[in-house]
Design a protein around this motif. Structure first.
Motif, PDB file in Angstrom:
ATOM      1  N   GLU A  88      -3.343 -14.154  -0.518  1.00  0.00           N
ATOM      2  CA  GLU A  88      -2.837 -13.003   0.231  1.00  0.00           C
ATOM      3  C   GLU A  88      -2.233 -11.971  -0.704  1.00  0.00           C
ATOM      4  OE1 GLU A  88       0.262 -13.646   3.038  1.00  0.00           O
ATOM      5  OE2 GLU A  88       1.697 -14.446   1.581  1.00  0.00           O
ATOM      6  N   GLN A  89      -1.690 -12.422  -1.826  1.00  0.00           N
ATOM      7  CA  GLN A  89      -1.156 -11.498  -2.816  1.00  0.00           C
ATOM      8  C   GLN A  89      -2.275 -10.797  -3.572  1.00  0.00           C
ATOM      9  OE1 GLN A  89       1.117 -14.400  -5.010  1.00  0.00           O
ATOM     10  NE2 GLN A  89       3.016 -13.904  -3.926  1.00  0.00           N
ATOM     11  N   ASP A  90      -3.299 -11.545  -3.933  1.00  0.00           N
ATOM     12  CA  ASP A  90      -4.413 -10.968  -4.691  1.00  0.00           C
ATOM     13  C   ASP A  90      -5.127  -9.884  -3.891  1.00  0.00           C
ATOM     14  OD1 ASP A  90      -6.188 -11.455  -7.237  1.00  0.00           O
ATOM     15  OD2 ASP A  90      -7.579 -11.250  -5.557  1.00  0.00           O
ATOM     16  N   GLU A  91      -5.256 -10.093  -2.597  1.00  0.00           N
ATOM     17  CA  GLU A  91      -5.913  -9.087  -1.754  1.00  0.00           C
ATOM     18  C   GLU A  91      -5.184  -7.752  -1.834  1.00  0.00           C
ATOM     19  OE1 GLU A  91      -6.816  -8.133   2.964  1.00  0.00           O
ATOM     20  OE2 GLU A  91      -5.971 -10.070   2.376  1.00  0.00           O
ATOM     21  N   ILE A  92      -3.863  -7.802  -1.843  1.00  0.00           N
ATOM     22  CA  ILE A  92      -3.068  -6.578  -1.920  1.00  0.00           C
ATOM     23  C   ILE A  92      -3.141  -5.974  -3.313  1.00  0.00           C
ATOM     24  CG2 ILE A  92      -0.706  -5.690  -1.812  1.00  0.00           C
ATOM     25  CD1 ILE A  92      -0.198  -7.758   0.416  1.00  0.00           C
ATOM     26  N   ILE A  93      -3.064  -6.815  -4.331  1.00  0.00           N
ATOM     27  CA  ILE A  93      -3.096  -6.331  -5.711  1.00  0.00           C
ATOM     28  C   ILE A  93      -4.374  -5.552  -5.989  1.00  0.00           C
ATOM     29  CG2 ILE A  93      -3.315  -7.092  -8.122  1.00  0.00           C
ATOM     30  CD1 ILE A  93      -1.370  -9.390  -7.370  1.00  0.00           C
ATOM     31  N   ARG A  94      -5.495  -6.026  -5.492  1.00  0.00           N
ATOM     32  CA  ARG A  94      -6.789  -5.406  -5.790  1.00  0.00           C
ATOM     33  C   ARG A  94      -7.239  -4.410  -4.714  1.00  0.00           C
ATOM     34  NH1 ARG A  94      -9.399  -8.800  -9.856  1.00  0.00           N
ATOM     35  NH2 ARG A  94      -8.153 -10.686 -10.117  1.00  0.00           N
ATOM     36  N   LEU A  95      -6.386  -4.109  -3.780  1.00  0.00           N
ATOM     37  CA  LEU A  95      -6.781  -3.232  -2.681  1.00  0.00           C
ATOM     38  C   LEU A  95      -7.147  -1.845  -3.203  1.00  0.00           C
ATOM     39  CD1 LEU A  95      -7.026  -3.215   0.408  1.00  0.00           C
ATOM     40  CD2 LEU A  95      -4.681  -2.330   0.495  1.00  0.00           C
ATOM     41  N   ASP A  96      -8.310  -1.358  -2.801  1.00  0.00           N
ATOM     42  CA  ASP A  96      -8.796  -0.043  -3.221  1.00  0.00           C
ATOM     43  C   ASP A  96      -8.373   0.986  -2.179  1.00  0.00           C
ATOM     44  OD1 ASP A  96     -10.074   2.076  -4.374  1.00  0.00           O
ATOM     45  OD2 ASP A  96     -12.086   1.500  -3.718  1.00  0.00           O
ATOM     46  N   HIS A  97      -7.220   1.584  -2.404  1.00  0.00           N
ATOM     47  CA  HIS A  97      -6.707   2.601  -1.482  1.00  0.00           C
ATOM     48  C   HIS A  97      -6.020   3.680  -2.298  1.00  0.00           C
ATOM     49  CE1 HIS A  97      -5.071   4.493   2.036  1.00  0.00           C
ATOM     50  NE2 HIS A  97      -3.843   4.339   1.605  1.00  0.00           N
ATOM     51  N   GLN A  98      -6.407   4.932  -2.099  1.00  0.00           N
ATOM     52  CA  GLN A  98      -5.913   6.028  -2.916  1.00  0.00           C
ATOM     53  C   GLN A  98      -4.632   6.657  -2.375  1.00  0.00           C
ATOM     54  OE1 GLN A  98      -7.373   6.725  -5.864  1.00  0.00           O
ATOM     55  NE2 GLN A  98      -8.693   4.984  -5.364  1.00  0.00           N
ATOM     56  N   GLY A  99      -4.206   6.278  -1.189  1.00  0.00           N
ATOM     57  CA  GLY A  99      -3.014   6.880  -0.608  1.00  0.00           C
ATOM     58  C   GLY A  99      -1.783   6.020  -0.800  1.00  0.00           C
ATOM     59  N   VAL A 100      -1.036   5.834   0.280  1.00  0.00           N
ATOM     60  CA  VAL A 100       0.202   5.064   0.251  1.00  0.00           C
ATOM     61  C   VAL A 100      -0.056   3.684   0.842  1.00  0.00           C
ATOM     62  CG1 VAL A 100       2.571   4.912   1.091  1.00  0.00           C
ATOM     63  CG2 VAL A 100       1.629   7.125   0.415  1.00  0.00           C
ATOM     64  N   LEU A 101       0.323   2.658   0.099  1.00  0.00           N
ATOM     65  CA  LEU A 101       0.218   1.276   0.570  1.00  0.00           C
ATOM     66  C   LEU A 101       1.621   0.741   0.783  1.00  0.00           C
ATOM     67  CD1 LEU A 101      -1.290  -1.387   1.130  1.00  0.00           C
ATOM     68  CD2 LEU A 101      -1.147  -1.868  -1.326  1.00  0.00           C
ATOM     69  N   VAL A 102       1.923   0.317   2.003  1.00  0.00           N
ATOM     70  CA  VAL A 102       3.219  -0.271   2.338  1.00  0.00           C
ATOM     71  C   VAL A 102       3.077  -1.784   2.341  1.00  0.00           C
ATOM     72  CG1 VAL A 102       5.023  -0.488   4.082  1.00  0.00           C
ATOM     73  CG2 VAL A 102       3.907   1.721   3.708  1.00  0.00           C
ATOM     74  N   ILE A 103       3.889  -2.453   1.547  1.00  0.00           N
ATOM     75  CA  ILE A 103       3.915  -3.921   1.509  1.00  0.00           C
ATOM     76  C   ILE A 103       5.258  -4.359   2.065  1.00  0.00           C
ATOM     77  CG2 ILE A 103       3.681  -5.981   0.096  1.00  0.00           C
ATOM     78  CD1 ILE A 103       2.377  -4.235  -2.051  1.00  0.00           C
ATOM     79  N   GLU A 104       5.246  -4.976   3.222  1.00  0.00           N
ATOM     80  CA  GLU A 104       6.492  -5.451   3.818  1.00  0.00           C
ATOM     81  C   GLU A 104       6.497  -6.970   3.823  1.00  0.00           C
ATOM     82  OE1 GLU A 104       9.588  -4.395   7.349  1.00  0.00           O
ATOM     83  OE2 GLU A 104       7.473  -3.990   7.738  1.00  0.00           O
ATOM     84  N   GLY A 105       7.642  -7.512   3.532  1.00  0.00           N
ATOM     85  CA  GLY A 105       7.775  -8.961   3.541  1.00  0.00           C
ATOM     86  C   GLY A 105       9.240  -9.345   3.498  1.00  0.00           C
ATOM     87  N   GLY A 106       9.551 -10.475   4.049  1.00  0.00           N
ATOM     88  CA  GLY A 106      10.923 -10.963   4.037  1.00  0.00           C
ATOM     89  C   GLY A 106      11.329 -11.433   2.658  1.00  0.00           C
ATOM     90  N   PRO A 107      12.543 -11.965   2.546  1.00  0.00           N
ATOM     91  CA  PRO A 107      13.035 -12.433   1.252  1.00  0.00           C
ATOM     92  C   PRO A 107      12.110 -13.480   0.643  1.00  0.00           C
ATOM     93  CG  PRO A 107      14.793 -12.388   2.877  1.00  0.00           C
ATOM     94  CD  PRO A 107      13.532 -12.143   3.620  1.00  0.00           C
ATOM     95  N   GLY A 108      11.887 -13.368  -0.665  1.00  0.00           N
ATOM     96  CA  GLY A 108      11.144 -14.392  -1.391  1.00  0.00           C
ATOM     97  C   GLY A 108       9.649 -14.359  -1.234  1.00  0.00           C
ATOM     98  N   THR A 109       9.098 -13.346  -0.555  1.00  0.00           N
ATOM     99  CA  THR A 109       7.645 -13.305  -0.347  1.00  0.00           C
ATOM    100  C   THR A 109       6.892 -12.761  -1.554  1.00  0.00           C
ATOM    101  OG1 THR A 109       7.934 -11.173   0.765  1.00  0.00           O
ATOM    102  CG2 THR A 109       7.791 -13.128   2.159  1.00  0.00           C
ATOM    103  N   GLY A 110       7.625 -12.327  -2.569  1.00  0.00           N
ATOM    104  CA  GLY A 110       6.968 -11.864  -3.789  1.00  0.00           C
ATOM    105  C   GLY A 110       6.464 -10.437  -3.721  1.00  0.00           C
TER     106      GLY A 110
END
Length: 736
Positions: free
Chosen positions: A182-204
């Motif tokens: 789930e982390q790798d998907e976000i790291i490699r996401l091809d998006h040229q605008g704004v990416l919001v990553i929300e997660g609780g404590p300790g989610t990395g």
């Protein structure tokens, strides 16, 4: 695999890893040799030499980070091919297109992080290496396609659990060897605008955002590295904590700032009261600033006399009003519009003076005489002290600091600007974090201060000329016959010549590193910005950041449930939609890698009270230690804190004591945001809860900093949400 087979495989893998380090050392030696040769020069121009030296220095830094965990493991495909995955890419010296180690960011490395038994990505096996220094100690294999693995649908977690259970050291560690799907998907996401990553404590979420930066710099290097990346974090301690991650991944063109650093000449940490911060952070502050500027564009209460050599003229309210209207209609910033104001006033005064001086002897037909007289009057006005003083009174040159400080220290000016008297303070320039976006806004509203900057520019020009003359002298020395020079002297002179960067470079080029240049330049624009703890940023903060990134390329990290700022975000779309309508994506992280289940259970009970609609992240592990609480008196508190500190000093890892502001020996929760410790002692949770409307969020932050052990000391009754803690007579006994 049999024990004998495993040992044979281990010897083979050790040999391969040793070979990788041999290649790494050879590449380092090659780059160092090329760097030294470039320093001495090979006949190229100074600019060409500088470009080459900088490129080689950057390559040397990239290679220097690879000693720790050079190779993470191996991927075996169903066709029998295998690839080794590591921190950087290495190639066969006989064939530079044949990789012997794949960079973790390369497309071919993706399966190492996302392949599962249910979705094997055409892979047969993932082998994960465990190393100590340069030595491979052991490895674990995960075979895809087995029925039991397919039922689980997940990847092996031995390496992950080893990483999350390891004692914390100084600073955040990269997760490049154990990135989850789930982390790798976000790291490699091809998006040229704004990416919001929300997660609780300790989610990395923070470390994922940093690895995303490293990935973007790898895949879009040419587009990104000339402008660099800005990382904004909540406080200096947090930036120190995360500061090693990107360098460990070989990336250095990154600037780290807090919201209090976004105006380069300021370093601000003080905070306003919640209601004041709420107003300053809202877009209503724009109206206040505009009104404060307009208030300084004045009409004279009485005509201002200007004594010229042959006539006396006055600046009356009618003239000033016309000049003000024309200056405002120009659309120029305040300081730059002063030239329009001055031009109108000058025109009126010269016309009046000409009419008085020329009455009786100057005819309209005598154009040349008219023009000569006009030129004389213009020159006289330019040197007239009364005229200069009148301009400063009616349309003064302003700086952001002088305008805002005079506003905050004057009840009359606050009223004129339509601002609440709560903003009044005795020391107008005692800046707070909420003032920084206002000062930055004023840079654009006021425009350049050419008058004030003239002497600075002249001094800088004198310094540049002196440096150029010095470098030219060094160049003259270098023209001596080299055969007549001692070799050491010659090399020293050459190095001096490079260090001083040559005459041309002194005049034309800035020799600072990109990050240093960017941090010092208010008008610098970045290719990408990472915003951590983004829920704390106000509407005015976002205006600053959007100015810094015209391309609107952001990775935004936060957790709305942890918001403590009265001016912060209550919804992501409210903050982002005005700037990037339809160009922002939302992704969430749901697995807690930091906080063990025993502690998260306590924190989740608190979360359910103040944010009942928010689902807590699911902990990936348990630690086997139940969190505890202990009731103490005020007199017993210092000894109880000392006992915790003494007990933790004998353990490996890190610890912290968190408490409400003003309690000796404790750190406020706000200063621990984004940080993690092996052991945490929370003091006076009932007082933290009472600290304003966001006290519950503050306590939630405090409880979720621990990776292994949590204790709580309280004076009064334990808050209802924390009744799940085990009551114990002494921290030392309960934490064993």
């Amino acid at each position: 695999m049999s024990t004998q087979g495993y040992e044979e495989e281990l010897r083979s893998e050790r040999s391969y890893v040793a070979g990788l380090y041999k290649r790494l050392d050879a590449e380092r030696a090659r780059v160092k040799g090329a760097y030294n040769a470039s320093l001495r020069g090979n006949g190229e121009t100074p600019m060409e030499r500088d470009v080459e030296v900088r490129a080689l220095a950057k390559e040397a830094k990239r290679l220097d980070v690879a000693d720790d965990g050079l190779c993470f493991g191996r991927l075996d495909s169903v066709s029998g091919d295998h690839s080794y995955i590591g921190r950087i890419g290495l190639f066969d010296e006989r064939n530079e297109y044949e990789p012997v180690l794949l960079d973790w960011r390369a497309p071919a490395s993706r399966a190492f992080y996302v392949a599962t038994a249910a979705s094997p990505e055409n892979m047969r096996r993932r082998r994960q290496f465990h190393t100590r220094g340069r030595r491979l100690t052991d490895f674990t294999d995960e075979l895809f396609g087995r029925p039991d693995d397919a039922e689980r649908g997940g990847r092996g977690d031995a390496a992950l659990l080893a990483a999350v259970n390891a004692p914390r050291g100084e600073g955040m560690r990269d997760i490049v060897a154990t990135i989850q799907a789930e982390q790798d998907e976000i790291i490699r996401l091809d998006h040229q605008g704004v990416l919001v990553i929300e997660g609780g404590p300790g989610t990395g979420k923070t470390v994922v955002a940093l690895h995303r930066v490293a990935y973007l710099l790898y895949t879009q290097r040419e587009r990104m590295e000339r402008h660099g990346v800005l990382v904004v974090g909540p406080n200096p301690a947090f930036l120190n904590h995360i500061g090693r991650v990107l360098p460990s991944l070989g990336e250095s063109d990154v600037v780290f700032m807090t919201p209090g650093d976004l105006v380069p000449w300021l370093r601000v940490t003080a905070e306003d009261a919640p209601e004041v911060a709420r107003f300053k952070g809202s877009l209503q502050a724009l109206d206040m600033l505009a009104a404060a500027i307009a208030d300084r564009q004045r009409l004279p209460e009485h005509p201002l006399p200007i004594e010229l050599s042959d006539a006396a003229v006055r600046i009356d309210a009618e003239t000033a009003e016309w000049a003000v209207q024309e200056a405002r209609a120009s659309g120029l910033p305040h300081n730059e519009a002063r030239s329009v104001f001055t031009e109108i006033v000058t025109y009126v005064l010269t016309e009046r003076a000409i009419a008085r001086i020329g009455r009786g002897w100057l005819t309209r037909a005598d154009r040349e005489a008219w023009e000569d007289l006009r030129k004389d009057l213009l020159a006289e006005l330019a040197e007239n002290d009364q005229f200069a003083a009148a301009l400063d009174e009616l349309w003064p040159i302003l700086t952001p600091e002088t305008l805002l400080a005079s506003l905050y220290s004057s009840p009359e000016r606050l009223r004129a600007a339509g601002a609440d008297q709560a903003l009044l303070r005795a020391d107008g320039d005692a800046w707070t974090v909420s003032d920084v976006p206002l000062l930055d806004e004023l840079v654009d509203l006021l425009g350049s201060n050419k008058t004030a900057g003239k002497s600075t520019e002249q001094a800088a020009e004198r310094e540049r000329k002196a440096e150029a003359e010095y470098a030219a002298g060094v160049m003259d020395i270098m023209k001596l016959d080299r055969e007549e020079m001692d070799e050491d002297i010659m090399l020293s002179a050459e190095n001096l010549l490079y260090d001083e960067d040559l005459a041309d470079r002194f005049v034309e080029q800035d020799t600072r590193e990109l990050a240093e240049r960017a941090a010092a330049d208010r008008d610098w624009t970045y290719r990408h910005i990472v915003v951590d703890e983004a829920q704390e940023l106000s509407e005015m903060d976002w205006r600053v950041l959007m100015r810094r990134c015209p391309g609107r390329s952001f990775t935004v990290v936060g957790d709305l449930a942890q918001r403590r700022s009265a001016a912060g975000a209550r919804a992501w779309d409210t903050m982002l939609e005005p700037y990037v309508p339809g160009r922002w994506l939302y992704r969430s992280l749901s697995v807690n890698y930091r906080t063990p289940a025993e502690i998260m259970t306590v924190a989740a009970a608190l979360l359910a009270e103040f944010a009942p609609g928010v689902r807590p992240p699911e902990s990936v592990r348990a630690c086997g230690v139940r969190p505890w609480s202990r009731r103490v008196t005020e007199d017993e508190l210092p000894a109880a804190i000392e006992e915790f500190v003494r007990d933790e000093a004998g353990r490996e890892g890190t610890s912290v004591v968190i408490g409400p502001p003003g309690v000796p020996g404790t750190v406020p929760p706000s200063e621990t945001k984004g940080l993690e410790f092996d052991a945490v002692l929370v003091v006076a949770p009932e007082r933290i809860l009472a600290e304003g409307p966001r006290g519950a969020a503050e306590l939630y932050v405090a409880l979720t900093r621990a990776t292994q052990r949590l204790g709580v000391l309280h004076h009064g009754s334990l808050p209802q949400a924390l009744t799940g803690l085990a009551e114990t007579p002494a921290p030392a006994e309960a934490s064993r």
